[in-house]
Design a protein around this motif. Structure first.
Motif, PDB file in Angstrom:
ATOM      1  N   PRO A 227       0.795  -1.234   0.000  1.00 18.67           N
ATOM      2  CA  PRO A 227       0.000   0.000   0.000  1.00 18.67           C
ATOM      3  C   PRO A 227       0.827   1.284   0.000  1.00 18.67           C
ATOM      4  O   PRO A 227       0.425   2.263  -0.601  1.00 18.67           O
ATOM      5  N   ASP A 228       1.965   1.329   0.694  1.00 16.20           N
ATOM      6  CA  ASP A 228       2.629   2.629   0.789  1.00 16.20           C
ATOM      7  C   ASP A 228       4.112   2.501   0.458  1.00 16.20           C
ATOM      8  O   ASP A 228       4.665   1.406   0.308  1.00 16.20           O
ATOM      9  N   ALA A 229       4.750   3.657   0.350  1.00 14.35           N
ATOM     10  CA  ALA A 229       6.105   3.710  -0.165  1.00 14.35           C
ATOM     11  C   ALA A 229       7.077   2.886   0.679  1.00 14.35           C
ATOM     12  O   ALA A 229       7.920   2.169   0.138  1.00 14.35           O
TER      13      ALA A 229
ATOM     14  N   SER B 207       6.635   0.249   2.712  1.00 10.84           N
ATOM     15  CA  SER B 207       6.561  -1.204   2.589  1.00 10.84           C
ATOM     16  C   SER B 207       6.960  -1.657   1.187  1.00 10.84           C
ATOM     17  O   SER B 207       7.495  -2.749   1.007  1.00 10.84           O
ATOM     18  N   ARG B 208       6.742  -0.799   0.183  1.00 14.20           N
ATOM     19  CA  ARG B 208       7.218  -1.147  -1.156  1.00 14.20           C
ATOM     20  C   ARG B 208       8.730  -1.217  -1.173  1.00 14.20           C
ATOM     21  O   ARG B 208       9.325  -2.105  -1.790  1.00 14.20           O
TER      22      ARG B 208
ATOM     23  N   VAL C 179      10.166  10.280   2.220  1.00 18.37           N
ATOM     24  CA  VAL C 179       8.823   9.905   2.674  1.00 18.37           C
ATOM     25  C   VAL C 179       8.563  10.488   4.062  1.00 18.37           C
ATOM     26  O   VAL C 179       7.503  11.051   4.324  1.00 18.37           O
ATOM     27  N   ARG C 180       9.588  10.401   4.930  1.00 24.31           N
ATOM     28  CA  ARG C 180       9.375  10.878   6.285  1.00 24.31           C
ATOM     29  C   ARG C 180       9.172  12.391   6.293  1.00 24.31           C
ATOM     30  O   ARG C 180       8.387  12.927   7.052  1.00 24.31           O
TER      31      ARG C 180
ATOM     32  N   PRO D 176       3.705  10.163   3.583  1.00 28.04           N
ATOM     33  CA  PRO D 176       3.712   8.945   2.776  1.00 28.04           C
ATOM     34  C   PRO D 176       2.930   9.070   1.469  1.00 28.04           C
ATOM     35  O   PRO D 176       2.693   8.073   0.817  1.00 28.04           O
ATOM     36  N   ALA D 177       2.542  10.295   1.081  1.00 29.42           N
ATOM     37  CA  ALA D 177       1.658  10.423  -0.077  1.00 29.42           C
ATOM     38  C   ALA D 177       2.364  10.110  -1.397  1.00 29.42           C
ATOM     39  O   ALA D 177       1.715   9.944  -2.415  1.00 29.42           O
TER      40      ALA D 177
END
Lengths: 501, 114, 97, 315
Positions: free
Chosen positions: C31-33, C35-36, C90-91, C95-96
């Motif tokens: 779902p998000d950067a 974890s990808r 991202v931080r 996380p968009a």
């Protein structure tokens, strides 16, 4: 390749052909390295040298009656690259070497380096790229290998595009970007055609190719792609959209070179392509298409020029129209009247180069003296700066095709050829184009020559007026070209009717 | 079908795709991308020509390969110039556009805008 | 001996391909950067590492083998740096991305 | 269908799909990233065409350096992505454009299919004259000997590219440095990366240049790798771009074409023709020219990516 050997026996004096390319290229490198005022000094010092090369090449061709050939590095085509100069190349070289110094002398005022020698952006870029244009055009006129000519096309693009936006105004940036996009499109399509030709024949040498070319799908597609690409760079209608904003917004000296010479470079390659590479293709239909586009350019360009409110844009749109005339030679240049049509087309290229350079330089002087170039505000200006308007008017004479002028000679030859060929329609278009040109020039000249003298911000310098006038006079003098001149143009031209072989 | 012919077909498709991008996308950066697609399509055509010219112990004709190398470098320089123009245009106007009428303003207006 | 080596190569490369596949699926499905990124590092690390390991016995020379290892090491370096930079971005920006 | 053929077909579809993505992707940034991926896939295609020199060039310049250039541009153009309504093409125009492009692609595909399997070639002539150059890599021989004129002029094109990019500087920045200033405290991760990678990369770049005489590689590819190392160090802000007015920079930018041109002219004096090499001396001369070319490429590519000067010149 024994049968090809004779074509590559480097002719006496052939090594001269490398110099008009290498010397300005060296000038570019040195100017960029030394910077500051040296760029201007190098550029101006090399211009007479360039003229010397051009005249020497022309006289060698004239004396031998044969094209000059030079093989680079001792690697004969098809593996290596040859340079070739025929009558047409020599004439274009001489023309370039005359217009360049005119633009250079004119530009000294606008692109001077300050007295303390600090390097400034616009002068360095202008003088460096002016030499690059010279090198690129020499290569286009002399190149004998289609891929080498692709490099020449790219050189020309990289030299010309930044000149358009030299003053950095947003609209000039947009114009330069559009110009660059069209040029890139043109170069890529040209290159695609080159790939197909190499795939079909394993050589890119113009002479070797012309001996092998047959009418087959790969050749037709290559011819179409290369022509389309070159048309985009020449700004033939309907691919002309980039030209008016680019040429109208560039500094006057750059406009003169861009409109007078740079578009002739890609036109020259179209002539090379159809007359030297592809004489074996049946060219009636493609010729008619080119001429039809040319006719549309003449009518649309002239009509748009009539509606312009700024002098430089009007002159730029008239370039769109005058480019159209160049393409009328294509359906006419095979058959017994071919020499006439070919001469007419070349004459149009030459006279337009001189006339248009003269007109852009005049327009630059007018804009500097009045502080604007709105046509509505030109009333009486002709009385205040008569020599400038004389140059503008004489250039216009050539555009209209009135005698005595090179434009008249060109249009007369083309018209004669079209009537002899029974292709009346081109003659009618030429007459209409001449009338329209008269119309848009009247819009400029009539108010300028009547009414009260306006107050000038600064009167134009006489020496700069003389430069413009000299170019305009050159366009007029072309009318008196002797028959030997036309004989010279035929040197090295593939025999007319090669298509019938 | 040999891998050379396949590459040629991909090249043809790339030229078509790129051409569409150049014509249909109004943004200069997307046009530059599309130009690069056309370019690589053209280079692939050179590539199959080279591959079909395998002879004399070479698995591909070196001449078209050399031309592609020259072409790639020139294409990069062209992209760099186009990108620089686009960025400057964006800095000056806050947008990047190729609208034809962007160039028809008289010079004195432009001087005011600066 | 050569059979054993072949079997080793096949096993290692297959395992490597599996990790690449898993990493790619993760990249597409997570779902998000962050974890990808996590999924990608598996492909980089293990996937490439196993493939290089499988290719080592087949290298023509010691130099070629060293080159293979060097490739793996360089990809490690680049992957770790890129993951760090993306993670930081991202931080900072949320996380968009 | 053999495994290799199946891979070819898969690769072809993948290249096409990623290319389509760069044209139709929703945003310019996504499209640009797609383009970089596309470039890498393309270098695989070049390997399948047995054109390793081209594959190296495509990976280094076509995908690598161009990728940096375009991604940088896409990042800076954020906010300009929206297309004003008056600029969007109408459906009919789009349809017409699509038809035209299909036509061009179809004609090209047809001609490609018609090309004979064993086409005309200059491979035998190249091999025949290869010994004169003392080189082992025929592609390098074409670039530096048989068609050296092309290559020299193309180097001049690169110089013009720099002049053109610099010409877009604002007047007050002329002579200044492009890009960002050296950072007091560089980003630690990137700085570490650059410090580790740069020495290795320089080694690889020089190696690729050096083996180019006999194996795939050469001035373009080696120079591009060296260029990438300089770009990484600049990106990490461990160092900053030099001033555009620096004499050494100008010298570095013209050294390649200048040495090439000088050697070409010298050929007319000592070897009987422009761009001819004296027999026996060809290889050392070629390596000499290539050294300067590699160096110039390594300096030129980062300068083209860095863009016009953006800071006021220091005296």
């Amino acid at each position: 390749m024994t049968e090809g050997a004779s074509a590559f026996a480097a002719t006496a004096g052939g090594s001269l052909l490398a110099l008009p390319i290498l010397v300005p290229a060296a000038g570019v490198l040195l100017s960029f390295l030394l910077g500051g005022r040296q760029a201007e000094r190098i550029a101006l010092a090399l211009m007479p040298v360039q003229f010397g090369f051009a005249v020497a090449i022309a006289s060698l061709i004239w004396r031998s009656g044969q094209p000059l050939v030079y093989v680079l590095g001792g690697y004969a085509p098809p593996l290596g690259i040859a340079l070739r100069a025929d009558g047409f190349s020599a004439v274009m070289l001489v023309t370039t070497s005359l217009i360049m110094p005119a633009a250079g002398l004119y530009a000294r005022t606008n692109f001077a380096t300050p007295n303390d020698g600090t390097e400034r952006r616009a002068p360095l870029v202008f003088w460096t790229l002016l030499q690059a244009i010279q090198a690129a055009l020499s290569l286009i006129f002399l190149g004998g290998d289609l891929f080498n000519l692709y490099v020449a096309l790219e050189l020309l693009t990289f030299a010309a595009a930044p000149l358009v936006c030299l003053d950095g105004r947003p609209e000039t940036l947009a114009a330069a970007l559009r110009y660059l996009m069209f040029a890139l499109f043109g170069a890529l399509f040209y290159l695609l055609g080159v790939a197909l030709l190499y795939g079909a024949y394993g050589t890119l040498d113009i002479v070797l190719l012309s001996r092998q070319i047959r009418a087959e799908p790969a050749v037709w597609l290559a011819a179409g792609l290369m022509t389309a690409g070159l048309l985009a760079k020449t700004a033939l209608f309907p691919l002309h959209l980039w030209l008016p904003p680019a040429h109208a917004n560039a500094p006057a000296a750059a406009s003169a070179v861009l409109s007078g010479l740079v578009v002739k470079g890609s036109f020259f390659l179209i002539v090379r392509l159809w007359f030297n590479v592809l004489p074996a293709l049946p060219n009636a239909v493609p010729g008619a298409i080119l001429a039809a586009l040319g006719s549309a350019a003449i009518l649309a360009g002239s009509a748009l020029a009539l509606r312009q409110e700024r002098l430089k844009l009007l002159i730029a749109y008239s370039t769109v129209a005058q480019i159209g005339y160049l393409f009328l030679m294509f359906p006419l240049a095979s058959g017994p009247w071919s020499a006439e049509a070919f001469s007419g087309g070349v004459m149009q290229a030459l006279s337009h180069a001189f006339a248009k350079a003269a007109m852009f330089l005049s327009a630059g002087l007018i804009a500097e003296s009045l502080g604007h170039d709105r046509i509505a505000g030109l009333g009486g200006a002709g009385r205040a700066m008569p020599v400038t308007f004389l140059a503008l008017g004489l250039g216009g004479l050539s555009l209209m095709g009135l005698p005595p002028s090179g434009g008249f000679a060109a249009k007369w030859l083309l018209m004669k050829a079209s009537i002899e060929a029974g292709q009346w329609v081109w003659a009618v278009v030429m007459l209409a184009g001449g009338l329209l040109a008269g119309g848009y020039l009247y819009r400029v000249l009539a108010p300028a020559l009547s009414g009260n003298r306006p107050r000038l911000k600064s009167p134009p310098r006489r020496s700069r007026e003389n430069v413009a006038l000299a170019l305009a006079l050159a366009a007029v003098l072309l009318a008196f070209a002797p028959p030997t001149f036309f004989a010279f143009l035929q040197i090295g031209r593939p025999a007319a009717g090669a298509a019938l072989r | 079908m040999s891998s050379a012919t396949l590459a040629g077909l991909v090249g043809a498709a790339l030229v078509g795709l790129g051409l569409y991008g150049v014509i249909a996308d109004p943004q200069p950066l997307r046009k530059i991308l599309a130009f690069n697609l056309i370019g690589s399509g053209v280079f692939l055509v050179f590539g199959i020509v080279a591959r079909k010219g395998a002879a004399a112990g070479l698995s591909a004709d070196p001449v078209p390969q050399a031309m592609v190398i020259t072409g790639i470098v020139v294409a990069f320089a062209a992209s760099a110039l186009a990108v620089a123009l686009t960025l400057r245009l964006f800095e000056e106007t806050g947008r990047a556009t190729l609208r034809p009428d962007a160039g028809t303003k008289p010079p004195d207006d432009g001087a005011d805008a600066e | 001996m050569s059979l054993a080596l072949d079997l080793f190569s096949i096993a290692a490369i297959s395992a490597g391909v599996f990790f690449f596949l898993a990493g790619t699926v993760g990249l597409l499905r997570f779902p998000d950067a962050l974890s990808r990124l996590h999924a990608l590092t598996k492909a980089d690390n293990l996937g490439l590492g196993l493939i290089v390991l499988g290719l080592l016995p087949r290298a023509e020379s010691l130099l070629a083998a060293l080159m293979l290892v060097a490739i793996w090491a360089l990809v490690q370096l680049a992957g770790a740096t890129a993951a760090q930079l993306i993670g930081r971005a991202v931080r900072r920006k949320g996380p968009a991305i | 269908m053999s495994v290799l053929q199946a891979l070819d077909v898969g690769l072809a579809f993948l290249v096409f799909a990623v290319a389509a993505w760069t044209v139709f992707a929703p945003g310019p940034f996504a499209a640009t990233v797609g383009y970089v991926v596309y470039g890498l896939l393309l270098s695989l295609v070049w390997i399948r065409l047995f054109a390793v020199d081209v594959a190296l060039t495509e990976a280094a310049i076509g995908s690598g350096v161009t990728g940096v250039l375009l991604i940088g541009a896409a990042a800076r153009l954020r906010g300009a992505e929206t297309t004003p309504a008056e600029e969007a093409l109408t459906g009919l125009t789009r349809l017409f454009a699509a038809g035209l492009c299909l036509l061009v692609a179809a004609a090209l595909a047809a001609v490609v299919l018609l090309l004979p399997d064993q086409g005309p070639t200059l491979a035998p002539q190249s091999m025949e004259r290869l010994p004169e150059t003392g080189l082992g890599n025929p592609v390098t021989a074409v670039l530096i000997a048989f068609r050296s004129f092309d290559t020299m002029l193309e180097k001049v094109v690169l110089v013009l590219g720099v002049v053109g990019v610099w010409s877009l500087a604002a007047d007050r920045y002329w002579g200044g440095a492009p890009g960002e200033a050296r950072a007091e405290r560089p980003e630690p991760t990137l700085a570490f990366f650059a410090q580790v990678l740069a020495p290795i990369g320089i080694l690889v770049g020089v190696h690729v240049f050096w083996v180019g005489a006999d194996e795939p590689g050469g001035a373009f590819q080696g120079g591009a790798i060296l260029a990438a190392m300089w770009m990484i160090v600049m990106m990490a802000r461990l160092t900053e771009a030099p001033q555009a007015s620096a004499f050494w920079l100008r010298l570095a930018l013209i050294a390649g074409p200048a040495v090439f041109l000088a050697a070409g002219v010298a050929g007319a004096v000592v070897a009987g023709g422009f761009f001819a090499y004296p027999p026996g001396l060809a290889k050392p001369l070629i390596l000499f020219i290539e050294t300067f070319m590699t160096f110039t490429i390594a300096v030129t590519l980062p300068m083209l990516v860095a863009g016009p000067p953006r800071r006021e010149p220091r005296r």
